[in-house]
Write a protein that holds these residues in place. Structure first.
Motif, short mmCIF file in Angstrom:
data_model
loop_
_atom_site.label_atom_id
_atom_site.label_comp_id
_atom_site.label_asym_id
_atom_site.label_seq_id
_atom_site.Cartn_x
_atom_site.Cartn_y
_atom_site.Cartn_z
N SER A 182 -29.15 110.98 -49.92
CA SER A 182 -29.53 109.65 -50.03
C SER A 182 -28.85 108.92 -51.28
N LYS A 183 -28.97 107.76 -51.51
CA LYS A 183 -28.26 106.91 -52.50
C LYS A 183 -28.31 107.44 -53.89
N GLU A 184 -29.73 107.89 -54.27
CA GLU A 184 -29.85 108.36 -55.54
C GLU A 184 -29.36 109.72 -55.64
N GLY A 185 -29.49 110.57 -54.60
CA GLY A 185 -28.80 111.86 -54.63
C GLY A 185 -27.45 112.02 -54.75
N GLN A 186 -26.58 111.09 -54.31
CA GLN A 186 -25.40 111.07 -54.27
C GLN A 186 -24.84 110.58 -55.88
N ILE A 187 -25.44 109.86 -56.49
CA ILE A 187 -25.24 109.12 -57.63
C ILE A 187 -25.65 110.63 -58.62
N ILE A 188 -26.60 111.11 -58.38
CA ILE A 188 -26.92 112.20 -59.19
C ILE A 188 -26.03 113.35 -59.09
#
Length: 470
Positions: A218-224
């Motif tokens: 997800s977007k959040e996962g990739q940013i993290i």
């Protein structure tokens, strides 16, 4: 024949002869009694340790899965149970433990003729093997995470990840260092070291939880993940700077420049060259006729990059992650991911259980007077550690529908990275007992609180989205 004898020096000759005849047996006896670790006994100790590790991992993981908690948290809890805090099945010399403190070593001693000296040597050898397997487990974990991550998405969210990483390093470091000096009267260098321990982020623990709840891509996962990778690079540089400060009393500017340039060049160069040479790698694998061509070739590539990263004073896990990113962009990604799973299932639990086993919960006992000062400092460090990372999620720009709290929570766990800081600080002697205990408590609680909190944040968001759609 007697003509060759020097009769004048005959007494000296006899005294030398007697000395040699006296010393030689002593030296031989010393050589014979030198304790050595028998490979068969070391192997037996390693096998028993693996039984304890896998048993703890399975039991802890199953319990957590049934109460809707991440199984990785069960690995950590299981490690604490079998480790130095409870059963003493899995203990390590670097914690000050002896061979006689290990229940596994006691079992070995009862089933073999180990002397106390040989027991200690065997204990150290067995612990070293388990530590190596643990490090290999985190290398495989980061390689698997790299395979599951999409390079295009990481690049797409690169600016947001960079901001999250920088804020997540600067804010906790500044608040922690200044607070320790101002509120607790800690000396400057120990305060800087403890503040540096607040900057770390355990990419392994967060990524494992994200994968379990289906949020890694997800977007959040990739940013993290992107921010955690940058955190590792910045953390390595900070650790080198602080260690240099502790040893010499001054910061070696050239070492900082070298680490910064080598880290950037390695990551960018590996990805660029990997994307160019990826098709040739796939073509080579297709030509191989022996068993396991894809998996073995991929592991060779991952281990080679891990070695290169370690050789230029970076972390081996960065090399493994870069290898996974590169191979994840090829047409063999799905098949390779399936083949890596059994290897991951075998090695990754060792890493998480060992992290838990190394955790000494005795530092949480408030009845011990020496722990009270550490607990007060620990409470302060925990607040800074959580706030300093949660805030990072709200620095993301250009993404109105993103779960900012989830990003901040994903950056909280310090895990093995924080333990590295604590270990280096303890070895250098810069941390007092109370400050060292405080850093360890901070690492423990941030590691344990983040996985369930992360799952709660994303599950609540999913339920809210479902209600809104309905």
């Amino acid at each position: 024949m007697f003509d060759c004898i020097d009769w004048v020096n005959l007494p000296t000759f006899f005294s030398m002869l007697v000395a040699r005849s006296t010393i030689a047996p002593v030296l031989a006896a010393a050589t014979e009694t030198e304790p050595e670790a028998e490979s068969s006994v070391v192997l037996a100790g390693v096998l028993l340790s693996l039984v304890a590790i896998y048993f703890a991992s399975k039991i802890g993981g199953e319990i957590c899965a049934r109460i809707n908690l991440p199984p990785v948290l069960g690995d950590l809890v299981g490690g604490v149970v079998v480790g130095i805090s409870a059963l003493n099945l899995l203990v390590f010399p670097d914690s000050g433990a002896l061979g006689s403190d290990s229940l596994i070593m006691s079992i070995l001693q009862s089933t073999s003729s180990l002397t106390p000296e040989a027991l200690q040597v065997t204990f150290e050898a067995q612990s070293e093997v388990i530590s190596v397997l643990s490090e290999l487990g985190v290398v495989i974990l980061l390689f698997e995470i790299g395979l599951e991550s999409e390079l295009s998405e990481l690049i797409k969210y690169g600016p947001q990840a960079a901001i999250v990483a920088v804020v997540g390093v600067v804010l906790p470091f500044t608040l922690g260092t200044m607070g320790l000096i101002a509120f607790f009267g800690v000396a400057t260098i120990p305060a800087i070291f403890a503040g540096a321990a607040l900057t770390a982020t355990s990419i392994g623990i967060t990524a494992k939880v994200l994968a379990e709840i289906g949020r890694l891509s997800s977007k959040e996962g990739q940013i993290i993940i992107g921010a955690a990778v940058l955190d590792d690079v910045l953390g390595i540089i900070i650790l080198a700077v602080v260690a240099s400060l502790v040893k010499t009393g001054e910061i070696e500017v050239m070492n900082i420049i070298y680490l910064t340039i080598s880290a950037g060049a390695f990551l960018v160069g590996t990805i660029v060259l990997g994307r160019l040479l990826g098709p040739y790698f796939v073509a080579l694998v297709k030509e191989l006729k022996t068993r396991g061509p894809l998996l073995i070739s991929a592991l060779i590539f991952a281990f080679l990059l891990s070695y290169v990263a370690a050789a230029i004073q970076l972390e081996a896990i960065l090399g493994a992650f870069a290898a996974g990113l590169v191979l994840g962009e090829t047409e063999i990604q799905e098949e390779l991911e399936k083949q890596v799973i059994p290897i991951s299932d075998m090695l990754v639990p060792i890493f998480f259980v060992v992290v838990g086993a190394r955790t000494d919960l005795a530092v949480l006992d408030p009845t011990v007077p020496s722990n009270r000062a550490g607990l007060a400092i620990a409470a302060f460090l925990i607040v800074v550690a959580i706030v300093g990372k949660v805030v990072t999620g709200f620095t993301v720009f250009g993404q109105p529908d993103i779960k900012r709290l989830g990003i901040g929570v994903g950056m909280i766990p310090r895990g093995e990275v924080g333990l590295v800081f604590a270990g280096v600080g303890a070895a250098s002697g810069v941390l007092s007992d109370s400050l060292q205990a405080a850093v360890i408590v901070m690492v423990i609680l941030t590691t344990f609180i983040a996985p369930p909190w992360l799952r709660i944040v994303f599950n609540d968001s999913d339920r809210l989205e479902t209600v809104q759609e309905e």
